[in-house]
Design a protein around this motif. Structure first.
Motif, PDB file in Angstrom:
ATOM      1  N   LYS A  12     -21.830   2.571  68.596  1.00  0.00           N
ATOM      2  CA  LYS A  12     -20.441   1.445  68.719  1.00  0.00           C
ATOM      3  C   LYS A  12     -19.981   0.903  67.827  1.00  0.00           C
ATOM      4  CE  LYS A  12     -23.115  -3.304  69.422  1.00  0.00           C
ATOM      5  NZ  LYS A  12     -23.398  -3.249  70.701  1.00  0.00           N
ATOM      6  N   ILE A  70     -20.866   8.755  73.560  1.00  0.00           N
ATOM      7  CA  ILE A  70     -20.819   7.717  73.956  1.00  0.00           C
ATOM      8  C   ILE A  70     -20.035   6.971  73.236  1.00  0.00           C
ATOM      9  CG2 ILE A  70     -21.133   6.038  75.378  1.00  0.00           C
ATOM     10  CD1 ILE A  70     -23.746   7.597  76.455  1.00  0.00           C
ATOM     11  N   GLU A 117     -17.527   3.655  71.956  1.00  0.00           N
ATOM     12  CA  GLU A 117     -16.900   1.955  72.744  1.00  0.00           C
ATOM     13  C   GLU A 117     -15.124   2.132  72.450  1.00  0.00           C
ATOM     14  OE1 GLU A 117     -19.745  -1.790  72.180  1.00  0.00           O
ATOM     15  OE2 GLU A 117     -19.001  -1.194  70.438  1.00  0.00           O
ATOM     16  N   ASP A 120     -11.953   5.160  70.414  1.00  0.00           N
ATOM     17  CA  ASP A 120     -11.302   6.286  70.382  1.00  0.00           C
ATOM     18  C   ASP A 120     -12.374   7.403  70.702  1.00  0.00           C
ATOM     19  OD1 ASP A 120      -9.633   3.934  71.586  1.00  0.00           O
ATOM     20  OD2 ASP A 120      -8.087   4.838  69.979  1.00  0.00           O
ATOM     21  N   SER A 155     -15.378   7.676  76.713  1.00  0.00           N
ATOM     22  CA  SER A 155     -14.749   6.688  75.715  1.00  0.00           C
ATOM     23  C   SER A 155     -14.500   5.118  76.634  1.00  0.00           C
ATOM     24  CB  SER A 155     -13.388   7.027  74.702  1.00  0.00           C
ATOM     25  OG  SER A 155     -12.671   6.351  74.297  1.00  0.00           O
ATOM     26  N   GLN A 156     -14.807   3.615  75.562  1.00  0.00           N
ATOM     27  CA  GLN A 156     -13.951   3.385  76.229  1.00  0.00           C
ATOM     28  C   GLN A 156     -12.888   2.587  76.145  1.00  0.00           C
ATOM     29  OE1 GLN A 156     -16.925   0.502  75.096  1.00  0.00           O
ATOM     30  NE2 GLN A 156     -17.733  -0.072  77.513  1.00  0.00           N
ATOM     31  N   LEU A 199     -11.725   5.194  79.114  1.00  0.00           N
ATOM     32  CA  LEU A 199     -11.146   4.051  80.195  1.00  0.00           C
ATOM     33  C   LEU A 199      -9.786   3.809  79.722  1.00  0.00           C
ATOM     34  CD1 LEU A 199     -14.846   2.955  79.860  1.00  0.00           C
ATOM     35  CD2 LEU A 199     -13.694   4.531  82.069  1.00  0.00           C
TER      36      LEU A 199
END
Length: 139
Positions: A15, A37, A39, A41, A62-63, A90
């Protein structure tokens, strides 16, 4: 390659930051599971890769972006990276490696991504959506 996961299921939730992978991540096929997972890179260092495959196994989400870094000036002389699993960025997937001549990228890919159904089948149920069955019950 070294099996860093062993017989375990490893899920990293990151996070507010990104992840940098500086070494190989390998699993025991059909037994262990690895997932990140993030937030931020997910970045793969230019030193990850070379002889022996695969270099990274698991599911990487990756977000931000999923980025493979190149060595030097990104024109050539990078080492091949082999990923067995799934990658999602993403914000995009940025594959930067370039192999020297010969072999050139036209003959040998600088990055190889192989789908790994055993990793997808081992995806934990608690991360999936829940199905709720509503029934009307007479009072």
């Amino acid at each position: 390659p070294t099996n860093l996961v062993g017989g375990r299921k490893v899920i990293l939730f990151v996070k507010g930051a990104g992840v940098r992978l500086n070494g190989p991540v390998n699993v025991t096929d059909g037994v262990s599971f690895f997932m990140i997972i993030s937030e931020g890179d997910i970045t793969v260092a230019p030193t990850v890769g070379g002889a022996g495959t695969p270099h990274l196994e698991g599911i990487y989400l990756s977000q931000g972006q999923f980025i493979t870094e190149c060595g030097g000036d990104c024109d050539d002389d990078d080492i091949q990276l082999s990923i067995r699993g799934s990658i999602v960025g993403l914000g995009g997937v940025d594959l930067n490696r370039d192999l020297a001549n010969p072999p050139s990228n036209a003959e040998t890919p600088a990055e190889i991504i192989e789908y790994a159904p055993d990793q997808v089948l081992m995806y934990p149920n608690f991360l999936s959506t829940k199905n709720i069955n509503w029934r009307e019950v007479a009072p």
